[in-house]
Scaffold this motif. Structure first.
Motif, short mmCIF file in Angstrom:
data_model
loop_
_atom_site.label_atom_id
_atom_site.label_comp_id
_atom_site.label_asym_id
_atom_site.label_seq_id
_atom_site.Cartn_x
_atom_site.Cartn_y
_atom_site.Cartn_z
N GLY A 26 0.82 -1.21 0.00
CA GLY A 26 0.00 0.00 0.00
C GLY A 26 0.85 1.26 0.00
O GLY A 26 0.57 2.22 -0.72
N PHE A 27 1.91 1.26 0.80
CA PHE A 27 2.80 2.42 0.84
C PHE A 27 3.50 2.61 -0.49
O PHE A 27 3.54 3.70 -1.04
N VAL A 28 4.06 1.54 -1.01
CA VAL A 28 4.84 1.62 -2.24
C VAL A 28 3.96 2.06 -3.42
O VAL A 28 4.40 2.85 -4.26
N PRO A 32 4.61 8.83 -3.58
CA PRO A 32 5.33 9.31 -4.76
C PRO A 32 6.65 8.57 -4.95
O PRO A 32 7.26 8.11 -3.97
N VAL A 33 7.06 8.44 -6.18
CA VAL A 33 8.28 7.70 -6.49
C VAL A 33 9.49 8.29 -5.75
O VAL A 33 10.35 7.54 -5.27
N ALA A 38 13.74 7.75 -1.80
CA ALA A 38 14.43 8.30 -0.64
C ALA A 38 14.49 7.26 0.48
O ALA A 38 15.52 7.12 1.16
N GLU A 39 13.42 6.52 0.69
CA GLU A 39 13.40 5.48 1.72
C GLU A 39 14.38 4.37 1.37
O GLU A 39 15.08 3.85 2.24
N LYS A 40 14.45 4.00 0.09
CA LYS A 40 15.41 2.98 -0.33
C LYS A 40 16.84 3.45 -0.10
O LYS A 40 17.70 2.67 0.32
#
Length: 63
Positions: A26-28, A32-33, A38-40
């Motif tokens: 759901g988050f992914v 926004p991309v 940024a999280e990755k």
């Protein structure tokens, strides 16, 4: 050694939280991309820091 252990645990908790977030479909799909990227990037940085800390702790144990 204790200080490194505390820092390691804190970083590991942050990395696990980001991993759970990125594992949430759901988050992914809704975020926004840029946010997902940024999280990755944060996760990759934390994993690098954890690897370095593990090496430091192994060196200290060897002394």
């Amino acid at each position: 050694m204790a200080r490194l252990g505390k820092s390691y645990d804190k970083l590991k908790g942050q990395a696990e939280g980001i991993s759970r977030k990125l594992g949430n479909e759901g988050f992914v799909s809704k975020a926004p991309v840029e946010v997902v990227d940024a999280e990755k990037a944060k996760l990759a940085e934390l994993e690098g820091q954890l690897t370095a800390m593990t090496a430091q702790m192994e060196e200290l144990k060897a002394l």
